[in-house]
Design a protein around this motif. Structure first.
Motif, PDB file in Angstrom:
ATOM      1  N   GLU A  81       0.920  -1.347   0.019  1.00 39.65           N
ATOM      2  CA  GLU A  81       0.142   0.039  -0.019  1.00 39.65           C
ATOM      3  C   GLU A  81       0.837   1.080   0.083  1.00 39.65           C
ATOM      4  O   GLU A  81       0.405   2.203  -0.711  1.00 39.65           O
ATOM      5  CB  GLU A  81      -0.988   0.031   1.139  1.00 39.65           C
ATOM      6  CG  GLU A  81      -2.221  -0.606   0.900  1.00 39.65           C
ATOM      7  CD  GLU A  81      -3.228  -1.323   2.089  1.00 39.65           C
ATOM      8  OE1 GLU A  81      -2.746  -1.027   3.159  1.00 39.65           O
ATOM      9  OE2 GLU A  81      -4.066  -2.134   1.803  1.00 39.65           O
ATOM     10  N   GLU A  82       1.809   1.047   0.675  1.00 38.32           N
ATOM     11  CA  GLU A  82       2.881   2.310   0.625  1.00 38.32           C
ATOM     12  C   GLU A  82       3.423   2.716  -0.785  1.00 38.32           C
ATOM     13  O   GLU A  82       3.496   3.804  -1.245  1.00 38.32           O
ATOM     14  CB  GLU A  82       4.140   2.180   1.869  1.00 38.32           C
ATOM     15  CG  GLU A  82       3.712   2.279   3.259  1.00 38.32           C
ATOM     16  CD  GLU A  82       4.405   1.772   4.283  1.00 38.32           C
ATOM     17  OE1 GLU A  82       4.163   1.587   5.453  1.00 38.32           O
ATOM     18  OE2 GLU A  82       5.617   1.315   3.917  1.00 38.32           O
ATOM     19  N   GLU A  85       1.070   3.921  -3.038  1.00 33.87           N
ATOM     20  CA  GLU A  85       0.919   5.518  -2.661  1.00 33.87           C
ATOM     21  C   GLU A  85       1.796   6.444  -3.622  1.00 33.87           C
ATOM     22  O   GLU A  85       1.664   7.302  -4.271  1.00 33.87           O
ATOM     23  CB  GLU A  85       1.201   5.687  -1.291  1.00 33.87           C
ATOM     24  CG  GLU A  85       1.599   7.218  -0.873  1.00 33.87           C
ATOM     25  CD  GLU A  85       0.293   7.808  -0.349  1.00 33.87           C
ATOM     26  OE1 GLU A  85      -0.499   7.126   0.178  1.00 33.87           O
ATOM     27  OE2 GLU A  85       0.476   9.064   0.080  1.00 33.87           O
ATOM     28  N   LYS A  89       0.074   8.158  -6.526  1.00 32.05           N
ATOM     29  CA  LYS A  89      -0.319   9.559  -5.995  1.00 32.05           C
ATOM     30  C   LYS A  89       0.914  10.549  -6.149  1.00 32.05           C
ATOM     31  O   LYS A  89       0.942  11.740  -6.050  1.00 32.05           O
ATOM     32  CB  LYS A  89      -0.624   9.437  -4.367  1.00 32.05           C
ATOM     33  CG  LYS A  89      -2.094   9.021  -4.168  1.00 32.05           C
ATOM     34  CD  LYS A  89      -2.437   8.994  -2.760  1.00 32.05           C
ATOM     35  CE  LYS A  89      -3.974   8.467  -2.889  1.00 32.05           C
ATOM     36  NZ  LYS A  89      -4.279   8.287  -1.323  1.00 32.05           N
ATOM     37  N   ASN A 123      -4.944   2.288  -6.438  1.00 33.98           N
ATOM     38  CA  ASN A 123      -5.263   3.386  -5.785  1.00 33.98           C
ATOM     39  C   ASN A 123      -6.979   3.772  -6.333  1.00 33.98           C
ATOM     40  O   ASN A 123      -7.421   3.718  -7.463  1.00 33.98           O
ATOM     41  CB  ASN A 123      -4.486   4.588  -6.227  1.00 33.98           C
ATOM     42  CG  ASN A 123      -4.877   5.835  -5.638  1.00 33.98           C
ATOM     43  OD1 ASN A 123      -5.068   5.887  -4.402  1.00 33.98           O
ATOM     44  ND2 ASN A 123      -4.940   6.984  -6.474  1.00 33.98           N
ATOM     45  N   GLU A 128     -11.700   8.994  -2.866  1.00 36.03           N
ATOM     46  CA  GLU A 128     -11.259  10.266  -2.170  1.00 36.03           C
ATOM     47  C   GLU A 128     -12.341  11.488  -2.416  1.00 36.03           C
ATOM     48  O   GLU A 128     -12.903  11.426  -3.294  1.00 36.03           O
ATOM     49  CB  GLU A 128      -9.908  10.719  -3.115  1.00 36.03           C
ATOM     50  CG  GLU A 128      -8.800   9.891  -2.859  1.00 36.03           C
ATOM     51  CD  GLU A 128      -7.619   9.950  -3.637  1.00 36.03           C
ATOM     52  OE1 GLU A 128      -7.403  10.816  -4.332  1.00 36.03           O
ATOM     53  OE2 GLU A 128      -6.778   9.144  -3.492  1.00 36.03           O
TER      54      GLU A 128
END
Lengths: 128, 228
Positions: A81-82, A85, A89, A123, A128
């Motif tokens: 997940e990191e 990101e 992102k 993602n 969001e």
């Protein structure tokens, strides 16, 4: 074979297989990178996010695909997940980053995305 | 005894590893990169416009500066670019044209084949310039947040490895510390450097040229005939 869901454990074998497919190029990119930071200004996100080093192209590829390579694919879901990101992102894959030593950074980020996607770590823009 | 052994067979073996290793890296570059126009799985190679031979004049230079130069490394990091260019030139010039090295070749083979040999003044000056450049790189790694963010112990080891032959050589020439010890460390560090050049981050010495002359990119030299 069905795709793993977000709660399933990470299939490290599948990650290793994907890493092995691109091993030579990945290894070469990580080896050639002189950690000079000259790629920084070529990223528009770095320039528009107060020159935060985490948006530097080299920082992104070292901490995504570099991390996966160092751990030989033995990562947990949180680590993925990191990495996702970073791969989604912090990079839009505009392919405008420039390495004076010729490293294909967008390809490395693409590979990180492929590995994350293979474990259903993507993602979710709609959240969001 | 150690001196002759390190200077002789070990040095030749390390040199052979260096040459073979570099050739291996060049072959790997050509294996991994593709000739332009070959089908690609995620990008259309035809999106790259055809490149013509660059024409140099004041007008083209001016236009290049406004279009690309200002946003390229030359525009964004002029100091780093100057220091790194000077540094890489000095670490290439110093060992090749050093008087002490040519005296050694003369003793070994009865003749030195290089017409240009640096005087003591130029040797000292280039050594000091090299130390200054190394100091600049150390300062960058310590104080510049974006460089610090990606600096690892490996980077410090690389800096020490590249500095060692120059520092020990300088100390040996000027008898600053025990001569014999300095020469032994000098030889060991040079051999170690040759041995590791093709297989560590030092490999950028060959990839820089392969990238600049063979890959097609808007900032590279020439038209470029290959892509990743």
């Amino acid at each position: 074979m069905s795709e793993p869901t977000a709660t399933e454990p990470v299939n490290t074998g599948q990650i290793k297989q994907l890493l092995d497919q691109h091993k030579t190029k990945m290894k070469m990119a990580l080896r050639v990178c002189a950690h000079c930071s000259l790629c920084a200004q070529s990223c528009f996100l770095f320039n528009t996010r107060e020159q935060d080093p985490i948006y530097m192209p080299s920082h992104k590829f070292i901490n995504s695909i570099g991390r996966l390579y160092k751990k030989k694919g033995n990562v947990d879901r949180q680590a993925l997940e990191e990495i996702s990101e970073i791969a989604w992102k912090r990079c839009v894959l505009c392919t405008r980053c420039y390495c004076p030593l010729g490293i294909d950074i967008p390809e490395m980020i693409t590979l990180a995305r492929t590995i994350c996607r293979s474990q259903n770590v993507v993602n979710d823009f709609s959240a969001e | 005894m150690y001196y002759d052994y390190i200077r002789g067979p070990i040095a030749w073996a390390c040199f052979a590893v260096f040459i073979v290793g570099m050739l291996f890296q060049v072959i790997r570059f050509f294996t991994l990169s593709r000739k332009l126009g070959t089908p690609d799985n995620h990008l259309n190679p035809n999106i790259l416009p055809p490149r013509t031979k660059p024409q140099f004049s004041m007008a083209t230079l001016k236009s290049w500066w406004h279009l690309k130069g200002k946003v390229s490394i030359i525009g964004s990091h002029p100091v780093m670019l100057t220091v790194t260019t000077v540094f890489h030139l000095t670490i290439f010039i110093l060992p090749l044209f050093l008087l002490a090295h040519h005296t050694l070749f003369d003793q070994l083979w009865g003749a030195s084949f290089c017409p240009l040999v640096l005087s003591q003044f130029w040797t000292d000056l280039l050594c000091i310039v090299t130390f200054g450049c190394l100091g600049f790189f150390i300062a960058r790694r310590l104080f510049l947040p974006r460089v610090r963010a990606i600096t690892t112990l490996y980077d410090w080891a690389i800096l020490i490895m590249v500095a060692a032959p120059f520092v020990t050589g300088f100390c040996a020439i000027h008898n600053l510390l025990d001569y014999e010890t300095m020469i032994i460390i000098h030889l060991i560090s040079v051999n170690l450097l040759m041995l590791t050049l093709p297989f560590t981050k030092f490999v950028h010495m060959i990839f820089f040229f392969l990238n600049r002359f063979f890959l097609r990119s808007e900032y590279n030299f020439g038209a470029g005939s290959r892509r990743w």
